[in-house]
Design a protein around this motif. Structure first.
Motif, PDB file in Angstrom:
ATOM      1  N   LYS A  48      40.468  44.833  39.192  1.00 36.66           N
ATOM      2  CA  LYS A  48      39.843  43.542  39.508  1.00 36.66           C
ATOM      3  C   LYS A  48      40.890  42.483  39.861  1.00 36.66           C
ATOM      4  O   LYS A  48      40.765  41.782  40.865  1.00 36.66           O
ATOM      5  CB  LYS A  48      38.975  43.067  38.329  1.00 36.66           C
ATOM      6  CG  LYS A  48      37.921  44.069  37.895  1.00 36.66           C
ATOM      7  CD  LYS A  48      37.072  43.569  36.743  1.00 36.66           C
ATOM      8  CE  LYS A  48      37.799  43.265  35.460  1.00 36.66           C
ATOM      9  NZ  LYS A  48      38.363  44.475  34.793  1.00 36.66           N
ATOM     10  N   SER A  49      41.904  42.362  38.987  1.00 36.39           N
ATOM     11  CA  SER A  49      42.938  41.344  39.241  1.00 36.39           C
ATOM     12  C   SER A  49      43.701  41.678  40.526  1.00 36.39           C
ATOM     13  O   SER A  49      44.019  40.786  41.319  1.00 36.39           O
ATOM     14  CB  SER A  49      43.907  41.240  38.069  1.00 36.39           C
ATOM     15  OG  SER A  49      43.230  40.761  36.936  1.00 36.39           O
ATOM     16  N   THR A  50      43.989  42.964  40.712  1.00 38.71           N
ATOM     17  CA  THR A  50      44.685  43.384  41.934  1.00 38.71           C
ATOM     18  C   THR A  50      43.860  43.005  43.161  1.00 38.71           C
ATOM     19  O   THR A  50      44.388  42.488  44.153  1.00 38.71           O
ATOM     20  CB  THR A  50      44.896  44.922  41.905  1.00 38.71           C
ATOM     21  OG1 THR A  50      45.646  45.240  40.735  1.00 38.71           O
ATOM     22  CG2 THR A  50      45.616  45.413  43.137  1.00 38.71           C
ATOM     23  N   PRO A  81      44.361  32.018  37.685  1.00 43.34           N
ATOM     24  CA  PRO A  81      44.893  33.339  37.353  1.00 43.34           C
ATOM     25  C   PRO A  81      44.455  33.782  35.963  1.00 43.34           C
ATOM     26  O   PRO A  81      44.043  32.955  35.145  1.00 43.34           O
ATOM     27  CB  PRO A  81      46.412  33.127  37.409  1.00 43.34           C
ATOM     28  CG  PRO A  81      46.625  31.676  37.221  1.00 43.34           C
ATOM     29  CD  PRO A  81      45.381  30.964  37.667  1.00 43.34           C
ATOM     30  N   GLN A  82      44.530  35.097  35.725  1.00 44.93           N
ATOM     31  CA  GLN A  82      44.074  35.622  34.430  1.00 44.93           C
ATOM     32  C   GLN A  82      44.845  34.964  33.277  1.00 44.93           C
ATOM     33  O   GLN A  82      44.257  34.607  32.269  1.00 44.93           O
ATOM     34  CB  GLN A  82      44.253  37.144  34.410  1.00 44.93           C
ATOM     35  CG  GLN A  82      43.719  37.767  33.129  1.00 44.93           C
ATOM     36  CD  GLN A  82      43.400  39.246  33.269  1.00 44.93           C
ATOM     37  OE1 GLN A  82      43.716  39.887  34.260  1.00 44.93           O
ATOM     38  NE2 GLN A  82      42.756  39.791  32.266  1.00 44.93           N
ATOM     39  N   ASP A  83      46.157  34.795  33.461  1.00 40.28           N
ATOM     40  CA  ASP A  83      46.901  34.030  32.463  1.00 40.28           C
ATOM     41  C   ASP A  83      46.831  32.557  32.872  1.00 40.28           C
ATOM     42  O   ASP A  83      47.658  32.052  33.620  1.00 40.28           O
ATOM     43  CB  ASP A  83      48.354  34.501  32.372  1.00 40.28           C
ATOM     44  CG  ASP A  83      49.076  33.789  31.227  1.00 40.28           C
ATOM     45  OD1 ASP A  83      48.495  32.827  30.658  1.00 40.28           O
ATOM     46  OD2 ASP A  83      50.206  34.180  30.913  1.00 40.28           O
ATOM     47  N   ALA A 167      38.542  33.129  40.624  1.00 40.87           N
ATOM     48  CA  ALA A 167      38.761  32.907  39.195  1.00 40.87           C
ATOM     49  C   ALA A 167      38.825  34.238  38.467  1.00 40.87           C
ATOM     50  O   ALA A 167      37.890  35.043  38.529  1.00 40.87           O
ATOM     51  CB  ALA A 167      37.636  32.042  38.626  1.00 40.87           C
ATOM     52  N   ASP A 168      39.950  34.454  37.775  1.00 38.65           N
ATOM     53  CA  ASP A 168      40.173  35.719  37.079  1.00 38.65           C
ATOM     54  C   ASP A 168      39.984  35.499  35.578  1.00 38.65           C
ATOM     55  O   ASP A 168      40.835  34.895  34.935  1.00 38.65           O
ATOM     56  CB  ASP A 168      41.599  36.208  37.391  1.00 38.65           C
ATOM     57  CG  ASP A 168      41.770  37.691  37.118  1.00 38.65           C
ATOM     58  OD1 ASP A 168      40.898  38.272  36.442  1.00 38.65           O
ATOM     59  OD2 ASP A 168      42.783  38.260  37.587  1.00 38.65           O
ATOM     60  N   GLU A 169      38.874  35.959  35.063  1.00 36.11           N
ATOM     61  CA  GLU A 169      38.552  35.803  33.630  1.00 36.11           C
ATOM     62  C   GLU A 169      38.648  34.344  33.192  1.00 36.11           C
ATOM     63  O   GLU A 169      39.334  34.026  32.210  1.00 36.11           O
ATOM     64  CB  GLU A 169      39.512  36.644  32.766  1.00 36.11           C
ATOM     65  CG  GLU A 169      39.630  38.103  33.156  1.00 36.11           C
ATOM     66  CD  GLU A 169      38.563  38.986  32.500  1.00 36.11           C
ATOM     67  OE1 GLU A 169      37.660  38.431  31.844  1.00 36.11           O
ATOM     68  OE2 GLU A 169      38.632  40.200  32.679  1.00 36.11           O
TER      69      GLU A 169
HETATM   70 MG    MG Z   1      42.560  41.664  35.173  1.00 39.56          MG
END
Ligand code: MG
Ligand code: ADP
Length: 258
Positions: A48-50, A81-83, A167-169
């Motif tokens: 997903k993030s990729t 980003p996820q972070d 939007a990642d998480e």
């Molecule tokens: Mg991810």
């Protein structure tokens, strides 16, 4: 209007490692019309993030192409980003971080505006009230809890009124009581501004609650294993989560995880 429609053609991505090669995405062909909100779900490690980074151009696919139709406009994208901590400049106070995200830069004047204008401050206060965030903008990002930081990042991203949100998480650190408010805020934003939105979540229910469409990645194949529309009108009442219609959609997405 074709602002931020996205076309992905034959995207493939493989990572090589000592343990062997791993195909993360395989033959991904998708078209996201402008204004659609798409939930990208799948188990951990399903790519997903990729996928989001490939859409943004931060990661190169091995094959395939990404076309973003934006009518030549730039700077209308918000990426979370996820972070989420990567969305802050940690050595700057929250008000300066906000200014960097939200104030127009005057490039004739050596680049950067660091002052938060009254107008932006007002907008921020209004939004913070909507999501019941109480925060002292003189603090530094590390002085906030994870959940507070994540809400700040979300507001920073949305107050720019982006035409494309990736939007990642974005809700991963927000507790369940607060989440209801945030989902409502997000939902209202999507109705009003109609940005094209790609939202990744490992919490399938949150993602489905917000989205017009669900795309499921499976862990082991790298293929998209489900892609369907969610027709329910926005804003959706929280009670909808408990209705059979919603439970059936969750089941349908979950079944495509394997
Ligand atoms: Mg991810
Ligand atoms: P998800 O976001 O769905 O959890 P990711 O896209 O982060 O999945 O990762 C998919 C797979 O690709 C994982 O097995 C991960 O370890 C691997 N991966 C991700 N980024 C890299 C990278 N930069 N180098 C090598 N492997 C990576």
């Amino acid at each position: 209007m074709d602002e931020y429609a996205i076309k992905l053609e034959n995207i493939c991505k493989e990572y090589k490692s000592a343990e062997g090669n791993r195909v993360v995405l395989q033959s991904i062909n998708l078209y996201f019309p402008a204004g659609q909100s798409i939930a990208v779900v799948g188990p951990n490690g399903s790519g997903k993030s990729t996928f989001l980074k490939i859409v943004l151009g931060l990661t190169k696919p091995d094959f395939g192409s990404v076309t973003i139709l934006n009518n030549g406009k730039v700077n209308d994208i918000s990426y979370i980003p996820q972070d989420y901590r990567n969305s802050f400049f940690p050595w700057l106070r929250l008000k300066t971080n906000l200014a960097l995200h939200l104030e127009k830069r005057n490039h004739d004047h050596l680049g950067v505006t660091l002052e938060l204008s009254d107008h932006t401050l007002e907008k921020f206060i209004e939004a913070a009230k909507d999501v019941q965030l109480i925060v002292d903008l003189n603090k530094f990002p590390y002085q906030l809890s994870g959940g507070e930081q994540q809400i700040m990042v979300l507001l920073q991203a949305l107050l720019r009124k982006p035409k494309l949100i990736i939007a990642d998480e974005p809700l991963s650190a927000i507790d369940i009581h607060k989440k209801e408010l945030i989902l409502l805020y997000l939902s209202n934003f999507l109705i009003k501004e109609k940005p094209t939105t790609l939202i990744v979540s490992h919490d399938i229910e949150d993602a489905l609650f917000l989205a017009d469409r669900v795309v499921v990645f499976s862990k082991n194949t790298g293929f998209v294993t489900a892609d369907f529309l969610i027709e329910k009108q926005h804003p959706r009442p929280n009670e909808w989560r408990y209705e059979p219609e919603f439970r059936t959609l969750v089941k349908r997405a979950l079944e495509a995880f394997e």
